[in-house]
Design a protein around this motif. Structure first.
Motif, mmCIF file in Angstrom:
data_model
loop_
_atom_site.group_PDB
_atom_site.id
_atom_site.type_symbol
_atom_site.label_atom_id
_atom_site.label_comp_id
_atom_site.label_asym_id
_atom_site.label_seq_id
_atom_site.Cartn_x
_atom_site.Cartn_y
_atom_site.Cartn_z
ATOM 1 N N UNK A 139 0.816 -1.202 0.035
ATOM 2 C CA UNK A 139 -0.086 -0.026 -0.049
ATOM 3 C C UNK A 139 0.782 1.161 -0.245
ATOM 4 N N UNK A 140 2.033 1.280 0.846
ATOM 5 C CA UNK A 140 2.801 2.227 0.867
ATOM 6 C C UNK A 140 3.467 2.651 -0.633
ATOM 7 N N UNK A 141 4.000 1.742 -1.389
ATOM 8 C CA UNK A 141 4.423 1.930 -2.419
ATOM 9 C C UNK A 141 3.692 2.415 -3.412
ATOM 10 N N UNK A 142 2.269 1.656 -3.454
ATOM 11 C CA UNK A 142 1.366 2.144 -4.508
ATOM 12 C C UNK A 142 0.908 3.543 -4.095
ATOM 13 N N UNK A 143 0.795 3.987 -2.928
ATOM 14 C CA UNK A 143 0.427 5.484 -2.633
ATOM 15 C C UNK A 143 1.659 6.509 -2.880
ATOM 16 N N UNK A 144 2.732 6.053 -2.823
ATOM 17 C CA UNK A 144 3.824 6.930 -3.030
ATOM 18 C C UNK A 144 3.980 7.035 -4.678
#
Length: 302
Positions: free
Chosen positions: A290-295
């Motif tokens: 989720x973090x990578x997708x958000x960034x």
């Protein structure tokens, strides 16, 4: 490392470790409390090996990985301790294309300095195509000392306001990197989660996206400045940090800040840290995806 040993360790042991790790309990008291569990049949070796970090388990991306270039970099911090230093990790392909522009992400450690787990997080980001920079708040004292107990004591000895200013300076340094596309993200863990919230609040124009993992919010008087989208990552069993969320969410809603909060079922404080038994592999991997997708969504592009 997996979390298979979590089920044999009572939750109160993790709660005691959290208090100890955050300065609410000294080591003698912590070990004495663990001793009460030994008295009813638990092994002290199992307890301490599960609760205290083993950083050999935390390396997911080697510093020798051919897809990244890792090095240390100093930066000016006139309002902080004068000079800061951090671990800068870039995708290797920018070395052959000086004009490449990429999103940049500040990585903020826990309350014990730049340990191997947080350096690995920076390498994971670079492997995913970001320029990552992980400052060490302990640089004024010679840097992370190699063990968390001493690191915690060192960080407590430093002026908190100057530490915060060092991270502001680090964020500005990274945002101005020659290969930066001008969009800055920040991800942090525990104390680092607080710093992400602080960076979002202290300067409306600094961050383009923030991901605080189990971090407390900035003081209420600063929150009116928040504009950057936030992804808040919380563990269900982390009562101390979770107790601050309702008031923070109320303020974010009132300010019209774009945010999302993910509460990870059965997860403890520190669940992303794969060097201790608090690590929850399934939840940590989901939170990281989720973090990578958000960034990627918030930072890619001019």
């Amino acid at each position: 490392m997996n979390n298979s040993n979590n089920s044999i360790i009572p939750q109160e042991a993790f709660d005691w470790y959290d208090e100890y790790a955050h300065g609410m309990m000294d080591r003698r008291t912590f070990m004495k409390k663990l001793g009460t569990l030994v008295a009813v049949g638990y092994s002290m070796t199992v307890l301490t090996s599960a609760l205290l970090p083993n950083y050999a388990l935390a390396e997911q991306v080697s510093f020798n990985d051919p897809d990244i270039i890792a090095r240390y970099q100093t930066f000016a911090s006139p309002a902080g301790h004068g000079e800061g230093k951090g671990y800068l990790v870039t995708p290797a392909n920018i070395a052959t294309n000086a004009d490449t522009k990429l999103p940049v992400v500040l990585v903020v450690h826990e309350n014990r300095g730049l340990n191997p787990y947080v350096k690995d997080v920076a390498r994971r980001l670079a492997k995913a195509g970001f320029i990552a920079f992980a400052p060490d708040a302990l640089h004024p004292l010679g840097g992370y000392p190699g063990n968390d107990d001493e690191g915690r004591a060192m960080q407590r000895s430093l002026d908190r306001g100057k530490i915060q200013n060092d991270f502001v300076a680090a964020a500005k340094f990274l945002k101005a990197h020659k290969n930066s596309n001008g969009k800055l993200g920040a991800v942090g863990f525990c104390f680092g989660g607080y710093i992400v919230n602080y960076l979002a609040a202290v300067d409306s124009d600094l961050l383009s996206a923030g991901v605080p993992f189990y971090g407390t919010p900035a003081e209420e008087s600063l929150r009116q400045n928040i504009k950057a989208p936030l992804m808040v990552q919380l563990g269900e069993l982390d009562e101390r940090v979770n107790s601050t969320w309702p008031a923070y969410e109320k303020d974010l809603k009132a300010l019209g800040v774009q945010y999302q909060m993910h509460m990870y079922k059965g997860a403890k404080h520190g669940f992303h840290n794969d060097s201790t038994a608090r690590y929850d592999k399934e939840n940590a991997e989901l939170a990281w995806q989720r973090t990578i997708a958000f960034f990627t969504q918030e930072l890619v592009g001019a």
